[in-house]
Design a protein around this motif. Structure first.
Motif, PDB file in Angstrom:
ATOM      1  N   GLU A 169       0.828  -1.201   0.000  1.00 32.09           N
ATOM      2  CA  GLU A 169       0.000   0.000   0.000  1.00 32.09           C
ATOM      3  C   GLU A 169       0.863   1.252   0.000  1.00 32.09           C
ATOM      4  O   GLU A 169       2.054   1.198   0.317  1.00 32.09           O
ATOM      5  CB  GLU A 169      -0.916   0.001   1.221  1.00 32.09           C
ATOM      6  CG  GLU A 169      -1.974  -1.074   1.166  1.00 32.09           C
ATOM      7  CD  GLU A 169      -2.866  -1.061   2.399  1.00 32.09           C
ATOM      8  OE1 GLU A 169      -2.573  -0.330   3.364  1.00 32.09           O
ATOM      9  OE2 GLU A 169      -3.852  -1.792   2.386  1.00 32.09           O
ATOM     10  N   ASN A 170       0.241   2.364  -0.340  1.00 34.75           N
ATOM     11  CA  ASN A 170       0.905   3.666  -0.373  1.00 34.75           C
ATOM     12  C   ASN A 170       2.098   3.684  -1.321  1.00 34.75           C
ATOM     13  O   ASN A 170       3.090   4.372  -1.078  1.00 34.75           O
ATOM     14  CB  ASN A 170       1.331   4.108   1.034  1.00 34.75           C
ATOM     15  CG  ASN A 170       0.158   4.205   1.969  1.00 34.75           C
ATOM     16  OD1 ASN A 170      -0.908   4.681   1.594  1.00 34.75           O
ATOM     17  ND2 ASN A 170       0.336   3.731   3.188  1.00 34.75           N
ATOM     18  N   ASN A 171       2.020   2.858  -2.363  1.00 32.41           N
ATOM     19  CA  ASN A 171       3.044   2.790  -3.408  1.00 32.41           C
ATOM     20  C   ASN A 171       4.435   2.489  -2.855  1.00 32.41           C
ATOM     21  O   ASN A 171       5.438   3.043  -3.303  1.00 32.41           O
ATOM     22  CB  ASN A 171       3.055   4.075  -4.234  1.00 32.41           C
ATOM     23  CG  ASN A 171       1.769   4.238  -5.012  1.00 32.41           C
ATOM     24  OD1 ASN A 171       0.697   4.316  -4.433  1.00 32.41           O
ATOM     25  ND2 ASN A 171       1.859   4.274  -6.310  1.00 32.41           N
ATOM     26  N   THR A 172       4.496   1.591  -1.878  1.00 26.84           N
ATOM     27  CA  THR A 172       5.764   1.128  -1.330  1.00 26.84           C
ATOM     28  C   THR A 172       6.033  -0.280  -1.846  1.00 26.84           C
ATOM     29  O   THR A 172       5.112  -1.019  -2.187  1.00 26.84           O
ATOM     30  CB  THR A 172       5.743   1.109   0.200  1.00 26.84           C
ATOM     31  OG1 THR A 172       4.704   0.226   0.649  1.00 26.84           O
ATOM     32  CG2 THR A 172       5.524   2.509   0.766  1.00 26.84           C
ATOM     33  N   GLY A 173       7.297  -0.647  -1.893  1.00 21.96           N
ATOM     34  CA  GLY A 173       7.631  -1.982  -2.365  1.00 21.96           C
ATOM     35  C   GLY A 173       8.997  -2.431  -1.902  1.00 21.96           C
ATOM     36  O   GLY A 173       9.791  -1.644  -1.369  1.00 21.96           O
ATOM     37  N   LEU A 174       9.262  -3.714  -2.129  1.00 23.44           N
ATOM     38  CA  LEU A 174      10.543  -4.321  -1.788  1.00 23.44           C
ATOM     39  C   LEU A 174      11.006  -5.184  -2.954  1.00 23.44           C
ATOM     40  O   LEU A 174      10.212  -5.932  -3.542  1.00 23.44           O
ATOM     41  CB  LEU A 174      10.417  -5.197  -0.545  1.00 23.44           C
ATOM     42  CG  LEU A 174       9.966  -4.522   0.738  1.00 23.44           C
ATOM     43  CD1 LEU A 174       9.661  -5.569   1.804  1.00 23.44           C
ATOM     44  CD2 LEU A 174      11.024  -3.555   1.229  1.00 23.44           C
ATOM     45  N   SER A 175      12.292  -5.095  -3.270  1.00 17.41           N
ATOM     46  CA  SER A 175      12.924  -5.950  -4.266  1.00 17.41           C
ATOM     47  C   SER A 175      13.846  -6.897  -3.509  1.00 17.41           C
ATOM     48  O   SER A 175      14.736  -6.453  -2.776  1.00 17.41           O
ATOM     49  CB  SER A 175      13.720  -5.099  -5.254  1.00 17.41           C
ATOM     50  OG  SER A 175      14.465  -5.920  -6.121  1.00 17.41           O
ATOM     51  N   ILE A 176      13.638  -8.200  -3.684  1.00 12.90           N
ATOM     52  CA  ILE A 176      14.410  -9.202  -2.949  1.00 12.90           C
ATOM     53  C   ILE A 176      15.074 -10.139  -3.953  1.00 12.90           C
ATOM     54  O   ILE A 176      14.404 -10.720  -4.811  1.00 12.90           O
ATOM     55  CB  ILE A 176      13.515 -10.011  -1.992  1.00 12.90           C
ATOM     56  CG1 ILE A 176      12.759  -9.063  -1.058  1.00 12.90           C
ATOM     57  CG2 ILE A 176      14.340 -11.037  -1.224  1.00 12.90           C
ATOM     58  CD1 ILE A 176      11.619  -9.710  -0.311  1.00 12.90           C
ATOM     59  N   TYR A 177      16.376 -10.287  -3.839  1.00  9.08           N
ATOM     60  CA  TYR A 177      17.152 -11.155  -4.711  1.00  9.08           C
ATOM     61  C   TYR A 177      17.854 -12.169  -3.822  1.00  9.08           C
ATOM     62  O   TYR A 177      18.610 -11.793  -2.919  1.00  9.08           O
ATOM     63  CB  TYR A 177      18.164 -10.326  -5.503  1.00  9.08           C
ATOM     64  CG  TYR A 177      18.935 -11.098  -6.530  1.00  9.08           C
ATOM     65  CD1 TYR A 177      18.355 -11.439  -7.742  1.00  9.08           C
ATOM     66  CD2 TYR A 177      20.246 -11.489  -6.294  1.00  9.08           C
ATOM     67  CE1 TYR A 177      19.067 -12.148  -8.700  1.00  9.08           C
ATOM     68  CE2 TYR A 177      20.975 -12.189  -7.242  1.00  9.08           C
ATOM     69  CZ  TYR A 177      20.379 -12.516  -8.441  1.00  9.08           C
ATOM     70  OH  TYR A 177      21.077 -13.220  -9.389  1.00  9.08           O
ATOM     71  N   TRP A 209       6.718   2.939  -6.136  1.00  6.78           N
ATOM     72  CA  TRP A 209       6.281   2.573  -7.478  1.00  6.78           C
ATOM     73  C   TRP A 209       5.086   3.405  -7.901  1.00  6.78           C
ATOM     74  O   TRP A 209       4.400   3.995  -7.081  1.00  6.78           O
ATOM     75  CB  TRP A 209       5.938   1.083  -7.558  1.00  6.78           C
ATOM     76  CG  TRP A 209       4.886   0.631  -6.576  1.00  6.78           C
ATOM     77  CD1 TRP A 209       5.115   0.159  -5.309  1.00  6.78           C
ATOM     78  CD2 TRP A 209       3.467   0.628  -6.738  1.00  6.78           C
ATOM     79  NE1 TRP A 209       3.925  -0.136  -4.696  1.00  6.78           N
ATOM     80  CE2 TRP A 209       2.884   0.137  -5.553  1.00  6.78           C
ATOM     81  CE3 TRP A 209       2.618   0.991  -7.782  1.00  6.78           C
ATOM     82  CZ2 TRP A 209       1.518  -0.001  -5.382  1.00  6.78           C
ATOM     83  CZ3 TRP A 209       1.249   0.851  -7.614  1.00  6.78           C
ATOM     84  CH2 TRP A 209       0.714   0.355  -6.423  1.00  6.78           C
ATOM     85  N   GLU A 210       4.882   3.429  -9.215  1.00  2.00           N
ATOM     86  CA  GLU A 210       3.686   4.068  -9.763  1.00  2.00           C
ATOM     87  C   GLU A 210       3.158   3.198 -10.895  1.00  2.00           C
ATOM     88  O   GLU A 210       3.918   2.527 -11.589  1.00  2.00           O
ATOM     89  CB  GLU A 210       3.967   5.492 -10.223  1.00  2.00           C
ATOM     90  CG  GLU A 210       4.969   5.641 -11.324  1.00  2.00           C
ATOM     91  CD  GLU A 210       5.267   7.097 -11.669  1.00  2.00           C
ATOM     92  OE1 GLU A 210       5.714   7.333 -12.800  1.00  2.00           O
ATOM     93  OE2 GLU A 210       5.064   7.981 -10.824  1.00  2.00           O
TER      94      GLU A 210
END
Length: 129
Positions: free
Chosen positions: A54-62, A80-81
């Motif tokens: 929510e609230n255009n938050t994110g996580l990139s996990i490798y 993100w958008e």
């Protein structure tokens, strides 16, 4: 007549408000969740995960697991958008940050000579936040 005009105007305003807001909510709701791809080779297994919250938050996990059992991973937050079917990752250190939602509901990155396809594996992203 004056009462009818007020009633009609009220219905029109409510209809327009509802129709606009639900479309935007549905687009974000479809994206929210956990998206993942795996590559299994003889010497290692690589997992790439994008979490859209929510609230255009994110996580990139490798994450990489070698055949010796050694594990390494990295996590990078981003914002993100969403513009139509194109998702742009912001505040992230990569040259390829535009993904597209294809007709099969997959998240696709076409860049750097390779195609990365992520499948949505869960709508529940709460374990990441």
């Amino acid at each position: 007549m004056k009462k009818s005009l007020k009633l009609f105007t009220s219905f029109l305003v409510v209809f327009l408000f509802i129709s606009c807001s639900s479309k935007d909510d549905n687009e974000n709701t479809d994206l929210l969740g956990v998206w993942q791809t795996n590559e299994v080779l003889a010497e290692k297994t690589t997992t790439f995960t994008l979490v859209f919250g929510e609230n255009n938050t994110g996580l990139s996990i490798y994450a990489v697991v070698n055949n010796t059992g050694e594990e390494t991973s990295s996590l990078e937050p981003f914002s993100w958008e969403l513009n139509g079917k194109v998702v742009t990752l912001l505040d992230i250190d990569t040259t390829d940050n535009n993904y597209e939602i294809n007709d099969d509901g997959q998240l696709v990155l076409n860049g750097s000579g390779e195609v990365i396809i992520l499948e949505k594996i869960s709508n529940n992203y709460s374990q990441y936040y």
